[in-house]
Design a protein around this motif. Structure first.
Motif, PDB file in Angstrom:
ATOM      1  N   HIS A  40       0.845  -1.195   0.000  1.00  0.00           N
ATOM      2  CA  HIS A  40       0.000   0.000   0.000  1.00  0.00           C
ATOM      3  C   HIS A  40       0.883   1.249   0.000  1.00  0.00           C
ATOM      4  O   HIS A  40       0.915   2.005   0.981  1.00  0.00           O
ATOM      5  CB  HIS A  40      -0.920   0.011   1.231  1.00  0.00           C
ATOM      6  CG  HIS A  40      -1.812  -1.181   1.342  1.00  0.00           C
ATOM      7  ND1 HIS A  40      -1.420  -2.355   1.951  1.00  0.00           N
ATOM      8  CD2 HIS A  40      -3.087  -1.387   0.909  1.00  0.00           C
ATOM      9  CE1 HIS A  40      -2.410  -3.224   1.900  1.00  0.00           C
ATOM     10  NE2 HIS A  40      -3.428  -2.675   1.270  1.00  0.00           N
ATOM     11  N   PRO A  41       1.625   1.508  -1.062  1.00  0.00           N
ATOM     12  CA  PRO A  41       2.575   2.630  -1.088  1.00  0.00           C
ATOM     13  C   PRO A  41       1.884   3.977  -0.866  1.00  0.00           C
ATOM     14  O   PRO A  41       0.858   4.267  -1.482  1.00  0.00           O
ATOM     15  CB  PRO A  41       3.196   2.537  -2.486  1.00  0.00           C
ATOM     16  CG  PRO A  41       2.215   1.737  -3.301  1.00  0.00           C
ATOM     17  CD  PRO A  41       1.587   0.775  -2.349  1.00  0.00           C
ATOM     18  N   GLY A  42       2.461   4.777   0.053  1.00  0.00           N
ATOM     19  CA  GLY A  42       1.934   6.114   0.317  1.00  0.00           C
ATOM     20  C   GLY A  42       0.692   6.153   1.162  1.00  0.00           C
ATOM     21  O   GLY A  42       0.169   7.235   1.456  1.00  0.00           O
ATOM     22  N   GLU A  43       0.174   4.981   1.542  1.00  0.00           N
ATOM     23  CA  GLU A  43      -1.068   4.923   2.319  1.00  0.00           C
ATOM     24  C   GLU A  43      -0.771   4.568   3.781  1.00  0.00           C
ATOM     25  O   GLU A  43       0.351   4.257   4.164  1.00  0.00           O
ATOM     26  CB  GLU A  43      -2.024   3.903   1.719  1.00  0.00           C
ATOM     27  CG  GLU A  43      -2.525   4.263   0.333  1.00  0.00           C
ATOM     28  CD  GLU A  43      -3.582   3.290  -0.166  1.00  0.00           C
ATOM     29  OE1 GLU A  43      -4.476   3.725  -0.904  1.00  0.00           O
ATOM     30  OE2 GLU A  43      -3.512   2.089   0.182  1.00  0.00           O
ATOM     31  N   THR A  44      -1.840   4.608   4.568  1.00  0.00           N
ATOM     32  CA  THR A  44      -1.756   4.236   5.977  1.00  0.00           C
ATOM     33  C   THR A  44      -2.798   3.178   6.270  1.00  0.00           C
ATOM     34  O   THR A  44      -3.954   3.290   5.844  1.00  0.00           O
ATOM     35  CB  THR A  44      -2.010   5.452   6.891  1.00  0.00           C
ATOM     36  OG1 THR A  44      -0.952   6.398   6.708  1.00  0.00           O
ATOM     37  CG2 THR A  44      -2.065   5.042   8.356  1.00  0.00           C
TER      38      THR A  44
END
Length: 498
Positions: A40-44
């Motif tokens: 999940h790049p850039g996500e939380t």
């Protein structure tokens, strides 16, 4: 464990050999977390820790599996059972090479001077005290002088609560490091809430920690005890005393009465639970909001607002249909009242759950709410007050070996859901102190599924089984003497400090 029992236990621990604390199964949980972040790049990823048991297990398991660093910030750190076990867990992490940094606010820290100094002597432990004007290294006459010469300064506190492991995983929310926040106080405990975050928001949380660490307001604990003059305490700790403190902490955690085997087993079993937790995580945009050290640039007044205040005000001003709030204290400033009046005027339904006089832990804050309760109801706000014995108490208190007589229950969760689309979980109370004086943190979650699940949890707390309608004057359920005391507080001009 009450204070007298703690002192007795400390005496017994001095007779025990130095032993290491409980060890957990070796594993590589951070590799699993790395895979989740990479997917999940850039996500939380976010998961709500809604019970004291889940919040305790998450912290304990993460501390036991940290590989590089642990950074923690807390408003309260007590020397009760939870506080001691948390300290020992950090010490064990430091023993295996993890760099541990701690920032604790000075106002309500509860730890012996020599224990603080001994912990700070560990090569992998650094401790800083935020805005030390009350407790750590401060003689009583200096405290009085601080109140007279820097009234705003002594009232400006760090209310942040964050726990960060390896810069990848973080926990924030309402819980301080003390028994009553994790269901371990047998007389009084809190209904609270935390958020566990993985990924981008955890990195933002760590960046905020670094800002506080670099601030002149965060003072190394050693520097608070090196003075021979009248303005600082002169306390020293010998090498033998340092080792004795470490031995006592490890021995305390080894004792089954203090660290129950079933709790240890639950922590050890957490890796399997974490995989399920990861499947239930909501992934997306999560904004970590925070204040700068010092809150704002004001020095001679008690106002000024802050970055967290502005972020939450923006959520309220953007609401179109509904706002649901939980806040243990509800004292609205004139700005806040105007904000909610505007929301109601454009058709937004506002529901708020706060403590009743029967459940509150803060009589002064309740007096401020009581002074404006009728006005808030007249504005069109639907306000409910938490019962001290809600029906859902037994479900929320899911820890091992609960007391036979349930403790008094009080609301401490600070949450908001707007339009069933956006959620906030953090440390911000809806009062002037959080608005203007205390630094606050939290996460704003842009995820409809999580927001709606959280709203359902909050609405369950608002059910008549668990709370009273403020319009029905719930004060009638407390003794006249208690009502009399809160009336006396109502007469004092305390609103900016509440």
């Amino acid at each position: 464990m009450n204070r007298a029992k703690r002192f007795i236990a400390a005496g017994l621990l001095a007779l025990l050999p130095c032993v290491s604390g409980p060890t957990m199964a070796a594993a590589s949980p951070m590799a699993f977390i790395d895979k989740q972040i990479a997917a999940h790049p850039g996500e939380t990823g976010i998961y709500v820790l809604d019970t004291g048991a889940s919040a305790l297990l998450a912290r304990a398991w993460l501390a036991d599996h940290a590989q590089q660093s642990i950074e923690v910030q807390y408003f309260i750190w007590s020397s009760d059972n939870i506080g001691i076990l948390a300290t020992e867990a950090l010490l064990r992490a430091a023993d295996r090479g993890v760099k541990v940094r701690v920032i604790v606010d000075d106002l309500l820290i509860d730890a012996p001077d020599k224990t603080l100094l001994a912990l700070a002597r560990h090569p992998n432990v650094d401790i800083r005290i935020y805005n030390p004007k009350h407790q750590v290294g401060t003689p009583f006459y200096k405290r009085a002088l601080n109140v007279v010469t820097d009234f705003r300064g002594v009232n400006q506190r760090m209310h942040d609560k964050t726990f960060i492991v390896d810069g990848k995983v973080g926990i924030t929310g309402g819980r301080n490091m003390a028994d009553e926040y994790f269901d371990y106080d047998r007389e009084y405990t809190f209904r609270d809430r935390d958020a566990l975050v993985v990924g981008a928001a955890a990195q933002a949380m760590r960046a905020n920690f670094e800002a506080f660490w670099a601030s002149p307001l965060a003072v190394p604990v050693e520097s608070r005890f090196d003075g021979l003059g009248l303005m600082k305490k002169n306390v020293k700790v010998a090498d033998a005393e340092v080792q004795q403190v470490y031995c006592e902490l490890h021995a305390y955690a080894q004792h089954p009465e203090n660290f129950a085997p079933e709790v240890q087993a639950a922590i050890a079993a957490t890796p399997a639970a974490f995989e399920r937790l990861a499947r239930d995580m909501a992934w997306g945009r999560v904004d970590f909001i925070h204040d700068m050290p010092g809150k704002n640039g004001r020095r001679w007044s008690l106002g000024g607002g802050g970055q967290s205040t502005d972020a939450l005000a923006k959520l309220v001003s953007g609401a179109q249909e509904s706002i649901v709030i939980q806040s243990p204290y509800l004292v609205m400033s004139n700005k806040a009242k105007a904000l909610f009046k505007d929301a109601v005027a454009r058709g937004v339904k506002v529901r708020i759950l706060t403590n009743s006089l029967a459940s509150t832990d803060n009589m002064q804050a309740f007096s401020g709410y009581r002074n404006q309760r009728k006005q808030l109801l007249k504005m069109g706000l639907d306000i409910r007050e938490y019962k001290p014995d809600p029906v859902n108490r037994s479900t929320l208190m899911s820890r091992a070996n609960p007391p036979e007589t349930p403790p008094l229950f009080a609301l401490h969760a600070k949450s908001m859901v707007v339009d069933g689309m956006t959620a906030y979980i953090g440390t911000f109370n809806f009062d002037p102190r959080s608005e203007n004086l205390n630094t606050e943190v939290g996460v704003i979650v842009h995820h409809a599924g999580l927001a709606q699940r959280l709203r359902a949890i909050m609405e369950a707390d608002m059910h008549p089984d668990n709370s009273w309608s403020a319009a029905e004057e719930p004060d009638q359920y407390v003794p006249l003497t208690q009502r009399g005391r809160v009336r006396l507080w109502q007469l004092l001009p305390l609103k900016p400090l509440l």
